[in-house]
Design a protein around this motif. Structure first.
Motif, PDB file in Angstrom:
ATOM      1  N   HIS A   1      -6.052  -2.398   5.344  1.00 33.42           N
ATOM      2  CA  HIS A   1      -6.904  -1.223   5.528  1.00 33.42           C
ATOM      3  C   HIS A   1      -6.131   0.101   5.380  1.00 33.42           C
ATOM      4  O   HIS A   1      -6.518   1.114   5.976  1.00 33.42           O
ATOM      5  N   ALA A   2      -5.055   0.095   4.593  1.00 36.42           N
ATOM      6  CA  ALA A   2      -4.365   1.357   4.285  1.00 36.42           C
ATOM      7  C   ALA A   2      -5.343   2.302   3.586  1.00 36.42           C
ATOM      8  O   ALA A   2      -6.325   1.878   2.959  1.00 36.42           O
ATOM      9  N   VAL A   3      -5.062   3.599   3.691  1.00 40.72           N
ATOM     10  CA  VAL A   3      -5.904   4.626   3.054  1.00 40.72           C
ATOM     11  C   VAL A   3      -5.067   5.336   2.000  1.00 40.72           C
ATOM     12  O   VAL A   3      -4.037   5.947   2.323  1.00 40.72           O
ATOM     13  N   TYR A   4      -5.498   5.257   0.762  1.00 40.27           N
ATOM     14  CA  TYR A   4      -4.700   5.729  -0.380  1.00 40.27           C
ATOM     15  C   TYR A   4      -5.373   6.935  -1.026  1.00 40.27           C
ATOM     16  O   TYR A   4      -6.559   6.886  -1.375  1.00 40.27           O
ATOM     17  N   LEU A   5      -4.615   8.012  -1.203  1.00 40.77           N
ATOM     18  CA  LEU A   5      -5.131   9.231  -1.829  1.00 40.77           C
ATOM     19  C   LEU A   5      -4.755   9.266  -3.297  1.00 40.77           C
ATOM     20  O   LEU A   5      -3.576   9.136  -3.657  1.00 40.77           O
ATOM     21  N   TRP A   6      -5.771   9.505  -4.159  1.00 41.73           N
ATOM     22  CA  TRP A   6      -5.550   9.452  -5.604  1.00 41.73           C
ATOM     23  C   TRP A   6      -5.070  10.802  -6.153  1.00 41.73           C
ATOM     24  O   TRP A   6      -5.833  11.572  -6.725  1.00 41.73           O
ATOM     25  N   THR A   7      -3.774  11.079  -5.973  1.00 41.17           N
ATOM     26  CA  THR A   7      -3.139  12.217  -6.628  1.00 41.17           C
ATOM     27  C   THR A   7      -2.493  11.796  -7.942  1.00 41.17           C
ATOM     28  O   THR A   7      -2.248  12.632  -8.816  1.00 41.17           O
TER      29      THR A   7
END
Length: 543
Positions: free
Chosen positions: A225-231
């Motif tokens: 359940h990691a939260v990944y930001l799409w930069t």
């Protein structure tokens, strides 16, 4: 020699063998955690059940239009939910996903569409004028599908394109999608920059994507359940395979149409982002943001960067702001990152300058990469582990491309001697960690002596007034070539070229000191990489 008895009457069957494919990650996530949030995009919150259903609908709708195994579906999309759906829905019908760099010009896009023999093009409204221009230059006539993203606030043009949401609405959410016939089947094609000729189409397979996606999770210590930001652009090496990684760990994708400091900081604080990737320029954008834009974080955020090692001050600022930065290295031909600067706990006790020296190294192989070495490009013998002897960095294993599409000569050359030749020059330190010293085409040969542009750049980066620098060869009548340094100053900083020249003289051998210093804005690719080929052309005009 007798036959291996363990192969007798022990055959592969559907019960004990299935081709590896990252598509199974989404199926499992939707089955086990159907209501967990898979995608956040502006006001949109989409569960894994809905994500899986839409991907199947896309695969089904493409199949109804006759798209099947080996066909190419191109996508000109920013980091949106539609781009994530393409990473699953396109290969679900057996097709191959071709993600297009949104910053390319129409002529290059037209070349790629023709070379990949694209049958469908899925385009965001923002890039429809660019695609229309490219299609006017093409021989292929693909089905045009337009994604009208509600988050996009710009102008739209009228076209005859099929609406994306209407298109997938005609698809079956229970579509019995196609497993690859063989895990060696292509899943994607990504084109290199083409700075030395036409772009080359790098073909990746299901097996490699499956393995690197899992390797990402293990390497980056991504918990469930990691939260990944799409930069990081998803068009860049399929987002380093993270579109598939997040399904494996039932994580949450936080999409960003644009890489802007305010949106990054808001997402970090409001969505509880745990991981993101990007070039050092993304870090600089974040850290240089005004104080009222930066937000306090309750969590430590893992930031994974590639390209040139970040300057020491930037690393220190990131750590103070709550980020742990890890250096990765790879190429399009290795599905993105295949080398990691694995950090030893004992190194954290070392002085900061020593830590910075260690952080500047590219590191050791990813878990799913079988072979990584620095070899003499002529003899293919390993160089000594002395941190000084340069050779070419080479890869071998399951996360190396199938080859270059419709380019057997380039493929044969790239795989000579049973290794993938990266074109990057580096050294191996006594502990086995590799460090890049240059691209083979970026080495400056002055009076018969090789000068590493990276070595000169590292010396310049130590100056507090310098934010970004790039060193390239400049023609010289006497020496053949000499270094030319292009420099972007830190905000509010001032320095003259005489001071820069003296700074370099204090740290480098005399023949390595740049002959010319140019204070300017440095051109970059859409993924933040410095365009040295453009700087070399500028340097020629300065002679």
């Amino acid at each position: 020699m007798s036959a291996n008895p363990y192969n007798t009457d022990l055959d592969r069957t559907p019960a004990n063998y299935q081709p590896l494919t990252p598509l199974m990650f989404l199926e499992r996530a939707a089955t086990v955690f159907p209501e967990h949030t898979a995608i956040i995009h502006g006001p949109l919150r989409r569960s894994y059940a809905a994500f899986y259903a839409r991907a199947r609908q896309l695969g089904s709708a493409l199949s109804h239009r006759g798209i099947t195994r080996g066909d190419t579906v191109s996508a000109l999309l920013p980091n949106t939910s539609a781009m994530l759906e393409c990473h699953y829905g396109v290969p679900m019908c057996g097709a191959v996903l071709h993600s297009i760099n949104t910053r390319l010009d129409a002529a290059i896009i037209a070349f790629q569409l023709d070379h990949a023999m694209s049958k469908v093009v899925i385009v965001d409204s923002e890039f429809m004028p660019l695609m229309q221009e490219a299609l006017a230059l093409c021989s292929v006539q693909p089905l045009l599908i337009e994604v009208d993203d509600p988050v996009y606030e710009g102008a739209r043009i009228k076209t005859e394109a099929v609406d994306y949401d209407s298109f997938i609405a005609d698809g079956d959410a229970e579509f019995a999608w196609l497993m690859p016939e063989d895990e060696w089947d292509a899943i994607s094609i990504n084109y290199t920059s083409g700075t030395t000729g036409d772009p080359k189409g790098v073909v990746s397979h299901h097996r490699g994507a499956y393995l690197l996606a899992q390797g990402n999770a293990l390497t980056t210590t991504m918990g469930k359940h990691a939260v990944y930001l799409w930069t990081l652009p998803m068009f860049h090496c399929n987002g380093w395979c993270f579109p598939w990684t997040l399904s494996a760990i039932i994580g949450t994708h936080v999409c960003l149409r644009q890489v802007r400091a305010d949106q990054i900081w808001n997402a970090l604080a409001d969505e509880g982002v745990t991981h993101l990737c990007g070039a050092p320029i993304v870090m600089s954008l974040m850290i240089s943001a005004p104080a009222d834009v930066q937000r306090p974080l309750d969590q430590t955020v893992q930031f994974f960067t590639a390209a040139a090692p970040p300057p020491e001050k930037l690393l220190a600022d990131m750590k103070t702001a709550g980020f742990e930065v890890t250096h990765l290295y790879g190429l399009t031909e290795t599905y993105g990152p295949a080398v990691v600067n694995d950090w030893h706990q004992s190194w954290s006790e070392l002085p900061h300058d020593e830590q910075s020296r260690l952080k500047s190294r590219q590191g050791v192989r990813y878990l799913p990469l079988e072979g990584l070495n620095v070899l003499d490009p002529e003899t293919l013998e390993p160089v000594p582990h002395d941190g000084e002897t340069m050779g070419e960095v080479m890869f071998r294993g399951n996360v190396v491309m199938k080859g270059y599409f419709r380019n057997p000569d380039a493929t044969r050359k790239a795989f000579e001697g049973g290794w993938f030749h990266s074109g990057d020059l580096g050294v191996v330190h006594p502990d086995g960690y590799i460090q890049l010293k240059d691209r083979s085409k970026d080495v400056i040969i002055s009076g018969g002596e090789n000068i590493s542009s990276i070595e000169v750049e590292e010396a310049l980066y130590r100056h507090p007034a310098i934010a970004v620098t790039a060193v390239v060869a400049m023609p010289d009548e006497k020496w053949g070539e000499t270094p030319c340094a292009f420099i972007e100053l830190a905000e509010g900083a001032e320095i003259d070229t005489d001071a820069l020249r003296q700074w370099c003289r204090d740290q480098l051998a005399p023949y390595k000191v740049p002959r010319k210093f140019v204070l300017t804005e440095i051109p970059r690719t859409s993924t933040g990489k410095i365009q040295k080929f453009a700087l070399r052309e500028q340097a020629k005009s300065l002679c």
